[in-house]
Design a protein around this motif. Sequence first.
Motif, short mmCIF file in Angstrom:
data_model
loop_
_atom_site.label_atom_id
_atom_site.label_comp_id
_atom_site.label_asym_id
_atom_site.label_seq_id
_atom_site.Cartn_x
_atom_site.Cartn_y
_atom_site.Cartn_z
N LYS A 535 15.23 62.36 4.89
CA LYS A 535 14.97 61.24 4.00
C LYS A 535 15.91 60.06 4.28
O LYS A 535 17.13 60.20 4.24
N VAL A 536 15.31 58.91 4.57
CA VAL A 536 16.12 57.72 4.83
C VAL A 536 16.50 57.07 3.50
O VAL A 536 15.65 56.81 2.67
N ILE A 537 17.79 56.83 3.29
CA ILE A 537 18.19 56.26 2.00
C ILE A 537 18.66 54.81 2.13
O ILE A 537 18.82 54.12 1.14
N ALA A 538 18.93 54.34 3.35
CA ALA A 538 19.30 52.93 3.52
C ALA A 538 18.93 52.51 4.93
O ALA A 538 18.90 53.33 5.85
N ARG A 539 18.66 51.20 5.09
CA ARG A 539 18.28 50.73 6.42
C ARG A 539 18.68 49.27 6.62
O ARG A 539 18.61 48.47 5.69
N GLU A 540 19.14 48.97 7.81
CA GLU A 540 19.40 47.59 8.22
C GLU A 540 18.86 47.42 9.64
O GLU A 540 18.66 48.40 10.34
N THR A 541 18.68 46.16 10.04
CA THR A 541 18.17 45.94 11.39
C THR A 541 19.01 44.91 12.13
O THR A 541 19.39 43.89 11.55
N VAL A 542 19.32 45.19 13.36
CA VAL A 542 19.99 44.18 14.19
C VAL A 542 18.93 43.62 15.13
O VAL A 542 18.30 44.37 15.88
N LYS A 543 18.76 42.31 15.07
CA LYS A 543 17.71 41.68 15.87
C LYS A 543 18.04 41.71 17.36
O LYS A 543 19.21 41.74 17.74
N ALA A 544 17.01 41.67 18.15
CA ALA A 544 17.22 41.70 19.60
C ALA A 544 17.72 40.35 20.10
O ALA A 544 17.44 39.31 19.53
N MET A 545 18.51 40.39 21.13
CA MET A 545 18.92 39.14 21.76
C MET A 545 19.33 39.44 23.18
O MET A 545 19.92 40.46 23.46
N ARG A 546 19.03 38.54 24.05
CA ARG A 546 19.47 38.76 25.40
C ARG A 546 20.77 38.00 25.58
O ARG A 546 20.84 36.80 25.38
N LYS A 547 21.82 38.73 25.90
CA LYS A 547 23.09 38.06 26.04
C LYS A 547 23.42 37.91 27.53
O LYS A 547 23.59 38.88 28.25
N ASP A 548 23.44 36.67 27.95
CA ASP A 548 23.74 36.44 29.36
C ASP A 548 25.13 35.84 29.45
O ASP A 548 25.34 34.68 29.15
N VAL A 549 26.07 36.67 29.85
CA VAL A 549 27.45 36.19 29.83
C VAL A 549 27.70 35.11 30.87
O VAL A 549 28.68 34.39 30.80
N THR A 550 26.81 35.01 31.84
CA THR A 550 27.07 34.00 32.88
C THR A 550 26.40 32.67 32.54
O THR A 550 26.50 31.71 33.29
N ALA A 551 25.72 32.64 31.37
CA ALA A 551 24.98 31.44 31.03
C ALA A 551 25.86 30.19 31.02
O ALA A 551 25.42 29.10 31.36
N LYS A 552 27.14 30.42 30.61
CA LYS A 552 28.04 29.28 30.51
C LYS A 552 28.36 28.69 31.88
O LYS A 552 28.83 27.58 32.00
#
Length: 595
Positions: A535-552
């Motif tokens: 039984k799930v009693i709590a839930r949160e969601t972390v949204k997807a993101m593409r992290k490109d460390v070289t973008a800078k």
Amino acid sequence: MKNIRNFCIIAHIDHGKSTLADRLLEYTKTISERDAQAQLLDNMDLERERGITIKSHAIQMEYKVAGENYIFNLIDTPGHVDFSYEVSRSIAACEGALLIVDASQGIQAQTISNLYLALEHDLHIIPILNKMDLPGAMPEEVKDQIVDLIGCDRDEIIPASGKTGLGVDKIIEAIVERIPAPVGNPDGPLQALIFDSVFNSFRGIIAYFKVLNGEIRKNDKVKFVATGKEYIADEVGTLKLNQEPKSVIKTGDVGYIISGIKEAREVKVGDTITKVDNPGEAIIGFEEVKPMVFAGIYPVDTEDFEELREAMHKLQLNDASIVFEPESSAALGFGFRCGFLGMLHMEIIQERLEREFGMTVITTVPNVSYKAYMTKGKEEIIVNNPSDLPDPSKLDLIEEPYIKANIITKSDFVGPVLSLCIQKRGTIVNQSYLTSDRVELVFEMPMGEIVFDFYDKLKTISKGYASFDYHQIGYRQSDLVRMDIRLNGDPVDALSSLIHRSNAYNFGKKICEKLKELLPRQQFEIAIQASIGAKVIARETVKAMRKDVTAKCYGGDISRKRKLLEKQKEGKKRMRQVGSVEIPQSAFMAVLKLD
Ligand SMILES: Nc1nc2c(ncn2[C@@H]2O[C@H](COP(=O)(O)OP(=O)(O)OP(=O)(O)O)[C@@H](O)[C@H]2O)c(=O)[nH]1
């Protein structure tokens, strides 16, 4: 024997025990002022920093009063509840106690609990009002408290100051006059009580004892009753600033023994030393100290497991109260499930691992030791790790350890303290006014509720005006459930906890929220769930993101780009993978600091 005085000092933390002990040592010329480093009796580095006497020690003073030579054995006792068994053994080795109360603070929780221990052992109590030099001292008021507490005469209380040396002469006088000499049979079979031991890398374990009956000589064949082991007394002696070898330690006196023992585990506080021929009986009151708090300890870098094992073994050589066994976690890899005397002990071990062995470790959520009873055959299982809890459908019941908690606070804070304790599933059993604005509250509550953050919360809600002490009162049945945390469906074993059903929803929600803050976005969505069984009693969601460390790095500086990628890789090493999700180390610690 009639000129020996064995005594200890009991006090609430920071009421000035060590400072006053130093003054006594100076006064009796046991040490010169020059020797008196800040605080002589606390000679472990860590102790000095924390200002807590972790291990008890003993020191002998010689002093002439009215033409007679006296021997004073001062037995130092640790002040923290985690080490209460050591306190009780140290107290058992004494005939008297100096009860120190800070004149600006008055009686606190540990003053009372240590006093009760001393009275249980029939010690003669010498009340001392310390820190009289402080402008905030309230001698009359605190004297009232002391008189109420121990029922002594007002003029028996000695005003003193460890800082200025006020009252030290009176204390010495009182030790001679009021504390009885030890009693015992010098001709009886040897019975010596071990009240402490220390580890010395050259000489092995040095055990401190008090001879209750008989005598112990160099080269005697001795036996430690509880462990059943036999040794030759290579060296016996008394404890001055350094050890002073002697040929014999007689009835009533305190001394040390060195007998080639290598491991702290072989010397148990509370054990009896006797002789192999003509043995005496065990002194009553021996208990095996049991760890109370358990947690997983894992190397930050999974490759350091063997190094961690070695470090743990070395720690155990001089701290017999820590226990550990290997365990593995899907999230954290290989590590150890360790048992500690309490939360402070756990912090100390963690710190020693870092300082003495240079190990950085991840510690999992601590828990107490539970008892589970199976439906079939009522088999009892000790659960030291939430993931060891058998399937609930096969369980008859679960029990958890309870404590009796003593809290002393100002009357203004009774409301908040009450509600904190009730929130922690405590029930109040007594409330009494020590003075018009100081109240003692007594609660019974589950020990599991205080291992987290109880003490910090208590301090906060009472603005620091609350002192707290506790002792165990046995196991009670409880409606406990195991709560698991799942990331995209995969359970993170290191975050499982055993918790009361009524708190599960709240706690689950908080952990999920906290994890949402802490988990870096990854290339897919992460579902964080708290569940009890299916039984799930709590839930949160972390949204997807593409992290490109070289973008800078626009432009083509390849070396800069490589550096960033390297840095990302280094960071990844500190992440733990569960299923497809990466968890930063900090997440495992953060659950300890939930608001
Ligand atoms: N003003 C004043 N300060 C004192 C006196 N005695 C001790 N202190 C200070 O109070 C603090 C605590 O003193 P300690 O002697 O370490 O106290 P303790 O009871 O041994 O503490 P634990 O070992 O942690 O239980 C230190 O900062 C001392 O310098 C005193 O008589 N007067």
